[in-house]
Motif scaffolding. Structure first.
Motif, short mmCIF file in Angstrom:
data_model
loop_
_atom_site.label_atom_id
_atom_site.label_comp_id
_atom_site.label_asym_id
_atom_site.label_seq_id
_atom_site.Cartn_x
_atom_site.Cartn_y
_atom_site.Cartn_z
N GLN A 1 0.84 -1.20 0.00
CA GLN A 1 0.00 0.00 0.00
C GLN A 1 0.88 1.25 0.00
N ASP A 2 0.56 2.20 -0.91
CA ASP A 2 1.33 3.44 -0.94
C ASP A 2 0.79 4.41 0.11
N ALA A 3 1.28 5.65 0.10
CA ALA A 3 0.90 6.61 1.14
C ALA A 3 -0.61 6.85 1.18
N GLU A 4 -1.26 6.72 0.04
CA GLU A 4 -2.74 6.91 0.00
C GLU A 4 -3.49 5.62 0.32
N GLY A 5 -2.75 4.55 0.56
CA GLY A 5 -3.41 3.27 0.87
C GLY A 5 -3.71 2.45 -0.37
N THR A 6 -3.32 2.93 -1.55
CA THR A 6 -3.59 2.20 -2.80
C THR A 6 -2.65 1.01 -2.92
N TYR A 7 -3.20 -0.14 -3.24
CA TYR A 7 -2.38 -1.34 -3.41
C TYR A 7 -1.60 -1.26 -4.72
N ARG A 8 -0.28 -1.49 -4.65
CA ARG A 8 0.59 -1.44 -5.82
C ARG A 8 1.41 -2.73 -5.93
N MET A 9 1.74 -3.11 -7.15
CA MET A 9 2.61 -4.28 -7.34
C MET A 9 4.04 -3.90 -6.99
N ASP A 10 4.78 -4.86 -6.47
CA ASP A 10 6.19 -4.66 -6.11
C ASP A 10 7.03 -5.33 -7.20
N PHE A 11 7.48 -4.54 -8.17
CA PHE A 11 8.15 -5.09 -9.35
C PHE A 11 9.49 -5.76 -9.02
N GLU A 12 10.19 -5.17 -8.08
CA GLU A 12 11.48 -5.75 -7.68
C GLU A 12 11.28 -7.14 -7.08
#
Ligand SMILES: Cc1ncc(COP(=O)(O)O)c(C=O)c1O
Length: 409
Positions: free
Chosen positions: A156-167
């Protein structure tokens, strides 16, 4: 066959108690040992079907087929309007032009299609990449195929949005020599609708390492926020050639019990390989009434979907707003898509000294039957289904406020 003679009447408000019928959602409580206390009605908010009647055009299509012939013998899919209905829907709703009927294959279910692609490209014991949180159906399907699940956590980013972790994904793909990844677009259970750039980057990364992508787009008709739906195959030619997409009208039109789905696979080699494997069991055959239901849904069901989405959105917004009054004890995001929401109870459990089992039992005790988030890889989470009348959502969240959040127990 024409299906236009039906009443355009949608009922998204009547609370229909399906107890005593054959409903999985109404006949079961998914939390072992949990019980609804006397005096509380059941508000089932778990397994992902809807407490709404299907679209009138679906009923009309089934009735029209029954009226046209009471014989239910072997039938020719080409003659039902199946491919045209799918092509029309994909074009109008998703901007996707399908020129060749052959890229569309009937699938007995989305998970059946997912399983078939996995089995086409891997052997027992091989790894399959999934994101966590994870839809439990993927976990069950990969486990049943005796493949190994490798999870890459969504962050989750600062806004709480779920993001993929590419690394993290790249590291895991390389370390485990992964050959198949399952992508869920929109994502169940987080409600995330992926952006074009994210999808492009994901596809490029997977293809770079020779990974076949399965994109499950069963939730694509439920876009409830501002982020538009991007079909995974549409982001580039690379995606078109390397992604097997799975769709169904069963989620959108409440037809899970009627069964049926379809895949879109542009790459002929992949398509042939998947079809060859499916043909080995001879189980992947369509049901005539289910096919006519899809034709009725896709040819004349758009108005139903638009009305339905308004109800889902207002239900999710109500829940979200109520949760904001709980002093940060429970966290969630306004979903961009799907009709579910994933609630994080970590803070509540810590501050109140409760376990997740106790929280779930308490919710159920007051009739709010949600789903344990742990099988979705949410350690202190629950999943709620909002495909029910608004009045049920209001009642459920009133009860949670009064008996779970604001009470000593
Ligand atoms: C992401 C996802 N895929 C697949 C399914 C199930 O589809 P089917 O019943 O066609 O296997 C669901 C049902 O909730 C789902 O959420």
């Amino acid at each position: 066959m024409a299906y236009s003679k039906f009443e355009k009447r949608f009922d998204f408000t009547t609370v229909t108690d399906r107890t005593g019928l054959d409903s999985t959602k109404w006949e079961n409580i998914p939390i072992p040992g949990a019980k609804v206390e006397e005096g509380f009605s059941h508000i089932p908010m778990w397994v992902a079907d809807m407490d709404f009647p299907t679209a009138p055009s679906v009923i009309a299509a089934i009735q029209a087929r029954l009226a046209a012939s009471p014989a239910m013998g072997y039938f020719n899919l080409e003659k039902t309007g199946f491919h045209e209905a799918i092509k029309g829907w994909q074009k109008r709703r998703n901007g996707v032009e399908i020129e060749d009927n052959d890229v569309i294959s009937y699938e007995n279910s989305v998970l059946g299609g997912v399983s078939n692609v996995i089995r086409t490209y891997t052997n027992e014991g091989d790894p399959v990449l999934l994101h966590s949180p994870t839809y439990i159906g993927f976990t069950g399907t990969v486990n049943a195929a005796k493949r190994k699940i490798i999870l890459s956590e969504l962050k989750q980013d600062a806004e709480g949005t779920y993001r993929m972790d590419f690394e993290d994904m790249e590291k895991k793909v390389v370390e485990n020599n992964i050959k198949v990844a399952i992508f869920c677009n929109p994502h169940n259970p987080t409600g995330r609708v992926w952006e074009k750039e994210e999808i492009q980057a994901f596809v490029e990364l997977m293809v770079k390492h020779g990974v076949h992508i399965i994109s499950d787009e069963i939730w694509s008709d439920f876009i409830v926020g501002d982020q538009p739906f991007t079909p995974t195959q549409s982001v580039s030619e690379l995606a078109k050639q390397n992604v097997a997409a799975m769709y169904a009208c069963t989620k959108t039109f409440n037809l899970a019990g009627l069964v049926g789905a379809y895949s879109i696979i542009y790459n002929k080699e992949t398509r042939d390989a998947c079809r060859e494997l499916a043909a080995q069991t001879h189980y992947n055959q369509p049901n005539v009434l289910s096919v006519h239901a899809l034709v009725g849904a896709y040819n004349e069901g758009e108005e139903y979907v638009e009305e339905l989405k308004k109800v889902i959105k207002s239900n999710q917004e109500h829940a979200y707003n109520v949760i904001q009054t709980w002093g940060g004890l429970v966290k969630t995001q306004k979903p961009q898509g799907t009709y579910v929401m994933f609630l994080d109870w970590t803070e509540f459990c810590e501050k109140r000294g409760k376990t997740m089992d106790e929280v779930l039992n308490k919710c159920v005790s007051v009739g709010v039957i949600c789903q344990d988030g742990r099988p979705f890889h949410g350690p202190c989470h629950s999943r709620f289904n909002f495909a029910c009348p608004h009045s049920s959502v209001v009642e459920a969240f009133d009860r949670l406020t009064k008996y779970v959040i604001n009470a000593e127990w």
